[in-house]
Design an enzyme around this catalytic site. Structure first.
Site, short mmCIF file in Angstrom:
data_model
loop_
_atom_site.label_atom_id
_atom_site.label_comp_id
_atom_site.label_asym_id
_atom_site.label_seq_id
_atom_site.Cartn_x
_atom_site.Cartn_y
_atom_site.Cartn_z
N HIS A 362 0.80 -1.23 0.00
CA HIS A 362 0.00 0.00 0.00
C HIS A 362 0.83 1.27 0.00
O HIS A 362 0.27 2.36 0.11
CB HIS A 362 -0.92 0.05 1.21
CG HIS A 362 -2.00 -0.98 1.20
ND1 HIS A 362 -3.24 -0.77 0.65
CD2 HIS A 362 -2.01 -2.25 1.67
CE1 HIS A 362 -3.98 -1.86 0.80
NE2 HIS A 362 -3.26 -2.77 1.42
N LYS A 554 -8.20 14.28 4.57
CA LYS A 554 -7.38 13.06 4.56
C LYS A 554 -6.31 13.23 5.62
O LYS A 554 -6.18 14.32 6.20
CB LYS A 554 -6.74 12.83 3.18
CG LYS A 554 -6.06 14.08 2.60
CD LYS A 554 -5.49 13.84 1.23
CE LYS A 554 -6.47 13.90 0.09
NZ LYS A 554 -6.75 12.64 -0.57
N ARG A 555 -5.54 12.17 5.91
CA ARG A 555 -4.44 12.32 6.86
C ARG A 555 -3.54 13.47 6.41
O ARG A 555 -3.37 13.72 5.21
CB ARG A 555 -3.62 11.01 6.93
CG ARG A 555 -4.31 9.91 7.72
CD ARG A 555 -4.52 10.30 9.17
NE ARG A 555 -3.26 10.32 9.88
CZ ARG A 555 -2.89 9.43 10.79
NH1 ARG A 555 -3.70 8.45 11.13
NH2 ARG A 555 -1.74 9.52 11.40
N LYS A 560 0.92 14.55 0.64
CA LYS A 560 -0.46 14.82 0.20
C LYS A 560 -0.66 16.31 -0.11
O LYS A 560 -1.66 16.71 -0.68
CB LYS A 560 -1.45 14.35 1.27
CG LYS A 560 -1.46 12.83 1.46
CD LYS A 560 -2.42 12.40 2.55
CE LYS A 560 -2.33 10.93 2.92
NZ LYS A 560 -3.00 10.04 1.95
N THR A 662 -8.51 6.71 -2.01
CA THR A 662 -9.85 6.15 -2.15
C THR A 662 -10.90 7.25 -1.94
O THR A 662 -12.01 7.12 -2.45
CB THR A 662 -10.10 4.99 -1.16
OG1 THR A 662 -9.54 5.33 0.11
CG2 THR A 662 -9.47 3.71 -1.67
N LYS A 666 -14.70 8.41 -3.73
CA LYS A 666 -15.93 8.75 -2.98
C LYS A 666 -16.47 10.11 -3.42
O LYS A 666 -17.68 10.28 -3.62
CB LYS A 666 -15.64 8.77 -1.47
CG LYS A 666 -15.27 7.39 -0.93
CD LYS A 666 -14.61 7.42 0.46
CE LYS A 666 -13.96 6.06 0.74
NZ LYS A 666 -13.02 6.08 1.89
C1 26V Z 1 2.58 2.48 8.35
C2 26V Z 1 2.74 2.47 9.71
C3 26V Z 1 4.11 2.61 10.23
C4 26V Z 1 4.25 2.21 11.66
C5 26V Z 1 3.12 2.59 12.55
C6 26V Z 1 1.77 2.30 12.03
C7 26V Z 1 1.63 2.33 10.54
C8 26V Z 1 0.39 2.21 9.98
C9 26V Z 1 0.23 2.24 8.60
C10 26V Z 1 1.33 2.37 7.78
C11 26V Z 1 1.23 2.33 6.29
C12 26V Z 1 0.09 2.97 5.77
C13 26V Z 1 -0.04 2.68 4.32
C14 26V Z 1 -1.32 3.22 3.78
O1 26V Z 1 -2.23 3.55 4.52
N1 26V Z 1 -1.41 3.31 2.49
C15 26V Z 1 -2.60 3.83 1.84
O2 26V Z 1 -3.37 2.74 1.40
C16 26V Z 1 -4.56 3.14 0.76
C17 26V Z 1 -5.34 1.88 0.44
O3 26V Z 1 -4.65 1.11 -0.49
C18 26V Z 1 -4.22 3.96 -0.48
O4 26V Z 1 -5.42 4.39 -1.07
C19 26V Z 1 -3.37 5.17 -0.11
O5 26V Z 1 -2.95 5.82 -1.28
C20 26V Z 1 -2.15 4.70 0.67
O6 26V Z 1 -1.42 5.81 1.15
#
Ligand code: 26V
Length: 816
Positions: A362, A554-555, A560, A662, A666
């Site tokens: 992701h 968004k975050r 972004k 995503t 929406k």
């Molecule tokens: C990384 C970490 C690092 C350590 C602590 C907790 C944590 C939690 C999540 C992540 C990675 C997040 C990756 C993510 O959210 N990617 C998003 O995925 C979406 C669904 O596929 C996509 O639409 C977004 O573009 C993408 O940024």
């Protein structure tokens, strides 16, 4: 949801009686004295009864048919509220509404009392929730596995413009949707040592003696598909101290030690990690990952063995999807369970493991690619570390046998990174242990092939494939935008609700009908009025629903580029101030999003948004032409209010950095026009919607890459060549928006100027120009609303039903 016309009086009476019975016997309240929250619980429990009937039928059916099962392993499920979802998927919404109105209870008010289940950070977690709903809709026999965090993602408070994190407490009033299953429980070991022993057959075996054992307890939430088609299970694990160990210490008089150990064990399911690279690498996070992977694999292997009697057919009857690398330790754990616990030969176990597992990537952001220090892995999971070394050694031997000796290649595909202290690369582990590795948009998948996984892709050219993300239309159209849904149904027929992918295109001719466009616009207007009310109630800011609602939610992350949007906000503010009598398009800039607690730059961006909002909203010169709003505590429920009220959707990430996105889908589904870069799924949206109905601008991913390679980060020349950008930066830098602390943004602006990592300056002029196109279009309502209708009509493909059909057909082979 549009009104369901046929509601039988019997059904209404039965639902009403059940609600009253739940209120009395489960909640223990007299209707006379019930609080709103008591009603919510009674209604949820009455709704749950309906789900349970379907659930049991469906589960029996899966057993009878011997259906293949899909296991979706994810550390995040960003569910939001469930009442409306469940009622509307069961076709009971109107029944409930009538039953409750007879009881003088307003369902609209009651439903907002449900706390959001915020067991996720953002896109990845919400995708898992959309997938669960689509799998239930399509009849895929799926089980979601994750952690039942006591505290979900923090609540964001904005105090004096700064973000403050507060503990989220969704379970304070209990959770009516879940079933605790104390009997479904496994021990998960940590630490200790591995002892080689020779068994009775003379085979050398490694026996792991964990120093610590944590108990996992299952909590099941039924997930109901559209029209109650099928009901799957989301099984979330809670960590509990193993009571026997605990008692022993207690009885031995070590009360303090026993309690400390208990707290340590139970901390595993205490809180969701907020996505942040600084949080990465922490021991508790690795404990969470292993805890839920081990419990889930033990659970699914037990189920498989009971039903099929052997593991040799595991890939035929079970598909395990790894949602990012967070559950990647599953590769080593499945090997351990098969080899050490069930005594299968290594080669056979490996074949079964690869045949069963698949992995979704992701993100390509280097800081988000998980690696764990070898030392930590050795201490916490000594047997898994051995297994990882073995997988690595077998793999490298195999490559050498094939005549591959290229040192750089071998180093790149190794499971161990040797460069920055020895670390285990979870992405490479997930890649090697899976038969399928997928990206989440066409562009992202291409970039996976050419960057992070380039060498592994050369060795396994068939393995990487694309599955472009999707969203569930039930939540993001029918529930979030019932008025628009009603209009669409009236226009293209009831069938739309069951097959929007095929029926939405029938809307296209309506784009040319003025009467339809008018009704489409009126519906948007009502949604904007509702949002304006919400903003007024929460922030005391008055919005004009006739203004252009320009939304970025968004975050908060540098890639972004909320900053780019803020620079445009300031530029617009200055332009209006310079010539206030020009016919400006009245605009409301709406921002919302959380920053990870220790991501200082992101938190500073939030402060800047709030500083700009204060100055702009307080300036009488721009009154009626520009407003800026930062809505605190963005979550799924807030998204459901904001998205249907947006005119313009901001999807402006630095090209190549947003894997998919995503919310872009929406917004478009609800008829917002997109201003965006050619990044992630925007590219495919553009192909389907048509570039003339979007506002595409800025550097392409390849151009960004070329600039990075050439080291072209210094933006001084760009700033010098753009008087508008220069003026904006000077205003922010000099403290126009931070008179209380004029130096607050000096570092931020200098960073943009000297090291424009995210190409904010590089894209500024193009963005400004695209925003002028937005205004030209807005001033031509026929054109605007025509494009708006066409957006809705042309995004049917971005349904998560389509995405799940692709996963089920091509990766899981789980369609009947
Ligand atoms: C990384 C970490 C690092 C350590 C602590 C907790 C944590 C939690 C999540 C992540 C990675 C997040 C990756 C993510 O959210 N990617 C998003 O995925 C979406 C669904 O596929 C996509 O639409 C977004 O573009 C993408 O940024």
């Amino acid at each position: 949801m549009p009104k369901e016309p046929l509601v039988s009086a019997d059904e209404v009476a039965a639902f009403r009686a059940n609600v009253l019975s739940k209120l009395t016997y489960s909640v223990g309240k007299d209707p006379e004295h019930a609080f709103d929250h008591d009603w919510f619980e009674a209604i949820a429990l009455a709704t749950r009864d309906h789900m349970v009937d379907h659930w049991m039928d469906h589960t029996r059916q899966i057993y009878r048919k011997g259906q293949k099962r899909v296991y979706y392993l994810s550390l995040e499920f960003l569910i939001g509220r469930l009442l409306l979802d469940n009622l509307s998927n069961l076709g009971l919404l109107e029944v409930a509404r009538q039953a409750l109105s007879e009881l003088d209870v307003d369902i609209e008010r009651i439903r907002t009392l449900e706390p959001d289940a915020a067991l996720g950070n953002g896109g990845l977690g919400r995708l898992a929730a959309c997938f669960m709903e689509s799998m239930a809709t399509l009849g895929v026999a799926a089980h979601g596995y994750g952690i039942r965090y006591e505290h979900g993602l923090f609540r964001q408070a904005i105090i004096d413009g700064w973000q403050h994190e507060q503990t989220e407490t969704w379970l304070d009033f209990g959770n009516p949707w879940e079933f605790e299953r104390p009997e479904v429980s496994y021990l998960v070991g940590f630490g200790g040592s591995v002892v080689p022993v020779v068994d009775e057959n003379g085979t050398l075996r490694q026996v792991w003696h964990p120093a610590e054992a944590v108990r996992s307890i299952a909590y099941d939430t039924p997930i109901v598909g559209w029209r109650g088609a099928s009901v799957n299970t989301l099984r979330l694990w809670r960590a509990r101290a193993e009571s026997e160990l605990h008692l022993e210490r207690f009885n031995a008089g070590d009360h303090i030690g026993a309690v400390v150990e208990e707290a340590r064990a139970e901390s595993i399911s205490r809180v969701l990690y907020p996505a942040d690279s600084t949080e990465a690498g922490q021991e508790l996070r690795l404990r969470q990952e292993y805890f839920f992977v081990s419990a889930s694999l033990q659970d699914l292997l037990r189920r498989h063995l009971k039903q099929r009697g052997t593991f040799l057919n595991l890939p035929e009857y079970a598909a395990i999807q790894l949602n990012d690398t967070h559950p990647a330790i599953a590769v080593a754990e499945l090997m351990r369970l098969l080899v050490d616990e069930h005594l299968l030969p290594w080669e056979q176990a490996w074949e079964l493991t690869v045949g069963t597992l698949s992995y979704t990537n992701h993100t390509l952001l280097p800081e988000a690619l998980e690696t764990w220090p070898v030392s930590l892995m050795e201490r916490l999971l000594p047997r898994h570390m051995q297994i990882i070394y073995l997988i690595n050694a077998y793999h490298i031997d195999q490559l050498r046998e094939q005549g591959l000796h290229d040192f750089d290649l071998l180093r790149a595909v190794s499971l161990i990174e040797e460069e920055h202290g020895r670390r285990v690369r979870m992405g490479n582990l997930a890649f090697l242990g899976s038969h399928s590795v997928n990206g989440v948009s066409a562009l992202h998948t291409d970039l996976m092939r050419s960057t992070v996984f380039a060498e592994l892709h050369r060795l396994y050219p068939q393995r990487i494939n694309n599955k472009t993300n999707g969203i569930t239309f039930r939540r993001w159209l029918y529930q979030a935008n019932p008025g628009l849904t009603e209009l669409l149904v009236e226009s293209v027929g009831e069938q739309l609700l069951d097959d929007p992918e095929n029926l939405l295109p029938n809307l296209e001719p309506f784009a040319d009908k003025p009467a339809f466009r008018k009704r489409f616009a009126e519906q948007r207007r009502r949604n904007k009025e509702a949002l304006a009310n919400l903003v007024y109630e929460r922030q005391g800011i008055v919005l004009d629903p006739g203004a252009l609602f320009d939304v970025q939610v968004k975050r908060i992350h540098e890639y972004k580029r909320q900053l780019l949007n803020l620079l445009h906000t300031v530029a617009l503010y200055q332009a209006i101030r310079d010539e206030p009598s020009m016919p400006w398009v009245p605009r409301v800039k709406i921002f919302a999003g959380k920053a990870a607690a220790s991501y200082h730059q992101a938190k500073l961006i939030i402060k800047l948004a709030n500083d700009i909002a204060r100055v702009v909203n307080g300036d009488p010169t721009v009154r009626g032409m520009l407003k800026v709003v930062f809505l605190p505590n963005y979550n799924v429920s807030l998204a459901e209010s904001i998205i249907p009220a947006a005119d313009l959707s901001e999807q402006i990430s630095t090209a190549g950095m947003e894997a998919s996105g995503t919310s872009n889908m929406k917004f478009a589904l609800n008829g917002a026009l997109t201003i965006g870069t050619l990044d992630g799924a925007n590219v495919e949206m553009c192909e389907r919607i048509g570039q003339e109905h979007m506002f595409i601008f800025g550097l392409r991913a390849q151009e960004v890459e070329a600039r990075k390679r050439a080291g072209e980060f210094n933006a001084e020349a760009i700033v010098a060549a753009s008087p508008r950008l220069h003026e904006v930066l000077m205003a922010i830098r000099s403290g126009v928006f931070s008179p209380d602390d004029p130096g607050r943004y000096v570092g931020l602006v200098d960073g943009l100027t000297w090291h424009d990592t995210f190409m904010v300056c590089a894209d500024f002029d193009a963005y400004w120009e695209a925003q002028r196109q937005v205004e030209l279009c807005w001033n031509d309502p026929k054109q605007w609303w025509r494009s708006s209708v066409l957006n809705t009509a042309r995004v049917g493909w971005f349904s998560s039903d389509r995405t799940i059909r692709e996963y089920a057909g091509e990766i899981w082979r789980a369609l009947d």
